[in-house]
Design an enzyme around this catalytic site. Structure first.
Site, PDB file in Angstrom:
ATOM      1  N   LYS A 126      23.143 -21.190  15.927  1.00  0.00           N
ATOM      2  CA  LYS A 126      23.253 -20.177  16.975  1.00  0.00           C
ATOM      3  C   LYS A 126      22.798 -18.795  16.463  1.00  0.00           C
ATOM      4  O   LYS A 126      22.453 -18.630  15.297  1.00  0.00           O
ATOM      5  CB  LYS A 126      24.696 -20.113  17.476  1.00  0.00           C
ATOM      6  CG  LYS A 126      25.155 -21.401  18.162  1.00  0.00           C
ATOM      7  CD  LYS A 126      24.387 -21.634  19.450  1.00  0.00           C
ATOM      8  CE  LYS A 126      24.956 -22.760  20.288  1.00  0.00           C
ATOM      9  NZ  LYS A 126      24.695 -24.112  19.760  1.00  0.00           N
TER      10      LYS A 126
HETATM   11  C1  LIG Z   1      25.411 -24.061  25.625  1.00  0.00           C
HETATM   12  C2  LIG Z   1      26.437 -24.510  24.661  1.00  0.00           C
HETATM   13  N1  LIG Z   1      27.718 -24.547  25.045  1.00  0.00           N
HETATM   14  C3  LIG Z   1      28.683 -24.913  24.190  1.00  0.00           C
HETATM   15  C4  LIG Z   1      28.405 -25.263  22.898  1.00  0.00           C
HETATM   16  C5  LIG Z   1      29.523 -25.712  22.008  1.00  0.00           C
HETATM   17  O1  LIG Z   1      29.678 -24.892  20.918  1.00  0.00           O
HETATM   18  P1  LIG Z   1      30.255 -25.478  19.533  1.00  0.00           P
HETATM   19  O2  LIG Z   1      29.213 -26.353  18.943  1.00  0.00           O
HETATM   20  O3  LIG Z   1      30.501 -24.242  18.733  1.00  0.00           O
HETATM   21  O4  LIG Z   1      31.514 -26.197  19.853  1.00  0.00           O
HETATM   22  C6  LIG Z   1      27.077 -25.208  22.450  1.00  0.00           C
HETATM   23  C7  LIG Z   1      26.685 -25.494  21.052  1.00  0.00           C
HETATM   24  O5  LIG Z   1      26.707 -26.443  20.453  1.00  0.00           O
HETATM   25  C8  LIG Z   1      26.074 -24.839  23.360  1.00  0.00           C
HETATM   26  O6  LIG Z   1      24.786 -24.798  22.987  1.00  0.00           O
END
Ligand SMILES: Cc1ncc(COP(=O)(O)O)c(C=O)c1O
Length: 357
Positions: free
Chosen positions: A154
């Site tokens: 990210k």
């Molecule tokens: C659009 C989106 N929402 C939610 C998430 C979930 O985040 P995490 O991987 O930190 O749980 C991600 C990333 O993986 C994402 O790209």
């Protein structure tokens, strides 16, 4: 949950203008907590675009609510279609979860107006959006709750982590409580001996962020503006060299939109009739990694409900044509050119193959 977490939360609050910013263990945890804090549960429906990472839909299911998928605008804009969002609203709709795809703001004016009219909460999935703005406001701070991810790929990468923001005091209080087991005193207060007892007033989770990753996140946050500026440079080069050539096109247009996006992803749309898998395989052979954001959620086995599913023509049209190209701040313009050359050759090869078939 000590001083480094507090430092990160203050820095995030300051940067986004969100009155309350709570560090959490992941973006998924942020979404889960947001739904719980807004009181979403059994009997409720949550409307969200199918073109998103599955975390949002999984969180809806795990609070006992029902996800209802809506469409995106189409090849020129991969964000939620406000007209279809409105069409998906029913008497049981409790919340919307809207994604800002690749860091480009969705139509928040239309989304928030509809939400206010119908008494529906807005959760912004701002996982792609750190540093991006809409109407001068940070993404994630326009709706009721904003959710960010600090996963390794990210814009604020730390491994695993996230942030949940809100301007509503009572929502913030519930988020804080549920983040740490529903306990009435904080880990850090107990660690310092300021509190020896606690009550548990609601069943919560351990969705806390630790000091080490909070320190990393604060550092990465200080680099965000430069990193996003580098991402923009690379995206502009991709667009300059590829847009409109060989049937390729880019979603999201206009100088203002490009300037205010966080450019989490460089996504190109392939022409109809060429094999994306074939192109990806050719690029893989040249050691160029590509990806797909996202296989739409409604096509996954767990979400392929048999009856009553809504038609999602734009999502279905773009789903097999979207291709995510390499993009990271420290890539060079030479790296971008390498990808452009590889992709151009791969598209030519696929096109001549489909012409001869
Ligand atoms: C659009 C989106 N929402 C939610 C998430 C979930 O985040 P995490 O991987 O930190 O749980 C991600 C990333 O993986 C994402 O790209």
């Amino acid at each position: 949950m000590g001083p480094r977490v507090q430092e990160l939360e203050s820095a995030f609050s300051e940067r986004t203008g969100a009155p309350h910013a709570l560090a959490v263990s992941s973006g998924t945890a942020a979404l889960h907590l947001a739904l719980l804090a807004l009181g979403c549960g059994p009997g409720d429906e949550v409307v969200l675009p199918s073109l998103n990472f599955v975390a949002a839909a999984n969180a809806v299911v795990r609070v006992g609510a029902t996800p209802v998928f809506c469409d995106v605008l189409g090849a020129g804009d991969l964000n939620v279609d406000p007209a279809d969002l409105a069409a998906a609203v029913g008497p049981r709709t409790k919340a919307f979860i809207v994604l800002h795809y690749a860091g480009f703001a969705c139509d928040l004016a239309a989304v928030t107006e509809l939400a206010a009219e119908r008494g529906i909460a807005v959760i912004e999935d701002a996982a792609h959006g750190p540093g991006a703005t809409w109407n001068g406001q940070a993404l994630g701070t326009v709706g009721t709750v904003g959710c960010f991810s600090f996963f390794s790929n990210k814009n604020v990468p730390i491994g695993e982590g996230g942030m949940v923001v809100t301007s509503e005091e009572d929502v913030a209080e519930r988020l804080r409580l549920l983040r740490s087991h529903g306990m009435t005193t904080l880990t850090w207060q107990r660690h310092q001996g300021h509190a020896s007892a606690y009550d548990v007033i609601e069943a919560g989770f351990n969705y806390r962020l630790d000091e080490v990753r909070a320190a990393l996140a604060t550092l990465q946050l200080s680099r965000l503006a430069d990193a996003n500026a580098a991402r923009l440079r690379h995206v502009l080069r991709y667009r300059e060299l590829l847009d409109g050539r060989d049937g390729l096109s880019f979603p999201f247009d206009g100088e203002a939109r490009l300037r205010t996006s966080a450019h989490h992803l460089a996504v190109v749309l392939l022409p109809h009739g060429v094999s994306r898998d074939g192109i990806r395989e050719t690029l893989h052979g040249e050691r160029i990694q590509t990806s797909v954001h996202y296989p739409p959620i409604h096509r996954f086995t767990a979400y392929a409900v048999s009856g009553g599913r809504r038609a999602l023509p734009h999502t279905d049209d773009v789903a097999d044509r979207i291709l995510t190209l390499p993009l990271f701040p420290h890539m060079s313009s030479g790296d971008v050119d390498l990808v452009v050359d590889g992709l151009t050759r791969a598209v030519h090869a696929e096109r001549s193959m489909s012409a001869s078939n």
